[in-house]
Enzyme design. Structure first.
Site, PDB file in Angstrom:
ATOM      1  N   LEU A  84       0.818  -1.207   0.000  1.00 47.16           N
ATOM      2  CA  LEU A  84       0.000   0.000   0.000  1.00 47.16           C
ATOM      3  C   LEU A  84       0.858   1.266   0.000  1.00 47.16           C
ATOM      4  O   LEU A  84       0.500   2.268  -0.617  1.00 47.16           O
ATOM      5  CB  LEU A  84      -0.918   0.008   1.220  1.00 47.16           C
ATOM      6  CG  LEU A  84      -2.019  -1.053   1.257  1.00 47.16           C
ATOM      7  CD1 LEU A  84      -2.860  -0.885   2.506  1.00 47.16           C
ATOM      8  CD2 LEU A  84      -2.892  -0.984   0.019  1.00 47.16           C
ATOM      9  N   ASP A  99      12.132   2.385   3.933  1.00 51.21           N
ATOM     10  CA  ASP A  99      11.975   0.938   4.068  1.00 51.21           C
ATOM     11  C   ASP A  99      13.187   0.439   4.839  1.00 51.21           C
ATOM     12  O   ASP A  99      14.127   1.198   5.087  1.00 51.21           O
ATOM     13  CB  ASP A  99      11.871   0.256   2.697  1.00 51.21           C
ATOM     14  CG  ASP A  99      11.223  -1.121   2.774  1.00 51.21           C
ATOM     15  OD1 ASP A  99       9.987  -1.208   2.622  1.00 51.21           O
ATOM     16  OD2 ASP A  99      11.943  -2.115   3.011  1.00 51.21           O
ATOM     17  N   SER A 134      -6.419   0.415  10.616  1.00 49.29           N
ATOM     18  CA  SER A 134      -6.980  -0.743   9.924  1.00 49.29           C
ATOM     19  C   SER A 134      -8.365  -1.021  10.483  1.00 49.29           C
ATOM     20  O   SER A 134      -8.657  -0.686  11.642  1.00 49.29           O
ATOM     21  CB  SER A 134      -6.099  -1.980  10.137  1.00 49.29           C
ATOM     22  OG  SER A 134      -6.762  -3.166   9.740  1.00 49.29           O
ATOM     23  N   TYR A 174      -1.774  -6.734  16.494  1.00 49.70           N
ATOM     24  CA  TYR A 174      -2.055  -5.829  15.377  1.00 49.70           C
ATOM     25  C   TYR A 174      -3.319  -5.003  15.633  1.00 49.70           C
ATOM     26  O   TYR A 174      -3.349  -3.786  15.417  1.00 49.70           O
ATOM     27  CB  TYR A 174      -2.202  -6.660  14.108  1.00 49.70           C
ATOM     28  CG  TYR A 174      -2.437  -5.877  12.847  1.00 49.70           C
ATOM     29  CD1 TYR A 174      -1.387  -5.217  12.205  1.00 49.70           C
ATOM     30  CD2 TYR A 174      -3.694  -5.825  12.264  1.00 49.70           C
ATOM     31  CE1 TYR A 174      -1.593  -4.518  11.025  1.00 49.70           C
ATOM     32  CE2 TYR A 174      -3.912  -5.125  11.091  1.00 49.70           C
ATOM     33  CZ  TYR A 174      -2.859  -4.481  10.472  1.00 49.70           C
ATOM     34  OH  TYR A 174      -3.079  -3.783   9.309  1.00 49.70           O
ATOM     35  N   LYS A 187      -3.463  -0.956  15.977  1.00 50.59           N
ATOM     36  CA  LYS A 187      -4.237  -0.143  15.036  1.00 50.59           C
ATOM     37  C   LYS A 187      -5.350   0.628  15.744  1.00 50.59           C
ATOM     38  O   LYS A 187      -5.725   1.724  15.320  1.00 50.59           O
ATOM     39  CB  LYS A 187      -4.808  -1.024  13.931  1.00 50.59           C
ATOM     40  CG  LYS A 187      -3.745  -1.574  12.971  1.00 50.59           C
ATOM     41  CD  LYS A 187      -2.894  -0.465  12.387  1.00 50.59           C
ATOM     42  CE  LYS A 187      -2.040  -0.946  11.221  1.00 50.59           C
ATOM     43  NZ  LYS A 187      -1.159   0.138  10.690  1.00 50.59           N
TER      44      LYS A 187
END
Length: 245
Positions: A17, A36, A140, A153, A157
């Site tokens: 993304l 990155d 998310s 996760y 989020k």
């Protein structure tokens, strides 16, 4: 062009993304810094983007304060300013609570939540003294409803949403906007590899009847980066085709 001449940072911008976001911002006239942790991924991204000097690739870890400071400094040194910062870097280490090593919980919280906090702080520190800007945090749908096997996760989020709203209240006076996006199931190599039965089961939960495309997420990032969203801050936009409404 919607953001012609703007300077944008996309963490984790070499793949997935983040790469789609970088490509969209470049197409609308932005100069883009992509970060990155892999030299190879950055080199492949730069070649694919084909944008020449409008792209600055940097090796940086989102959760390391020195790396984040370096990205902010290098961005301003190279392009003369900073208008947009997208906290996108992340990864998953899924397992049920019973089987998840504590190190895997900490690692996901570290990159997704601490990383978003460090990026938001670094960007806001510059933007509040230079006429404002737009910070975009990638949450998310998992942070809204929680996913089994993703307690790390989902917690991270959800935390990104709280961070976004609190930060928006702190820096709005200086023209700094802080918003978040919550992608749902987006069509990537990972989702394409799902067994067909699982894909069909997931699709039944999506009113629009299909998975999203990376470019559809990138379009919303572009909107939040541009003057079109100039009166939005502290907002969380779901990009999920109506899933979990």
């Amino acid at each position: 062009m919607l953001i012609e001449g703007s300077v944008c940072v996309v963490t984790g911008g070499a793949r997935g993304l983040g790469f789609a976001m970088a490509r969209r911002l470049l197409a609308e006239g932005g100069n883009v810094v992509i970060t990155d942790v892999s030299d190879d991924a950055l080199a492949a991204a730069v070649e694919s983007l084909g944008a020449g000097s409008a792209v600055l690739p940097l090796i940086a870890r989102a959760s390391v304060i020195e790396d984040v400071a370096m990205v902010a400094e290098a961005t301003v040194d190279r392009f003369g300013g900073m208008d947009v910062w997208v906290n996108n870097a992340g990864f998953t280490r899924d397992a049920t609570m019973r089987k998840m090593p504590v190190d895997d919980f900490d690692a996901v919280i570290d990159v997704h939540l601490r990383g978003a906090w460090l990026g938001t702080r670094a960007a806001a520190d510059y933007m509040r003294d230079h006429g404002g800007g737009s910070i975009i945090n990638v949450s998310s749908i998992s942070g809204k409803v929680g996913n089994a096997g993703q307690t790390n996760y989902s917690a991270a989020k959800a935390g990104v949403v709280g961070l976004t709203k609190a930060a928006a209240k702190e820096v709005g006076f200086a023209g700094v906007r802080v918003n978040a996006i919550q992608p749902g199931i987006i069509r990537t190599a990972m989702t394409e590899a799902m067994p067909e039965a699982i894909k069909q089961d997931r699709l039944r939960d999506i009113p629009l009847g299909r998975f999203g495309e990376p470019d559809e997420v990138a379009d919303v990032v572009l909107f939040l980066a541009s003057p079109l969203s100039r009166y939005l801050t502290g907002v969380v936009i779901e990009i999920a085709g109506g899933r979990n409404i």
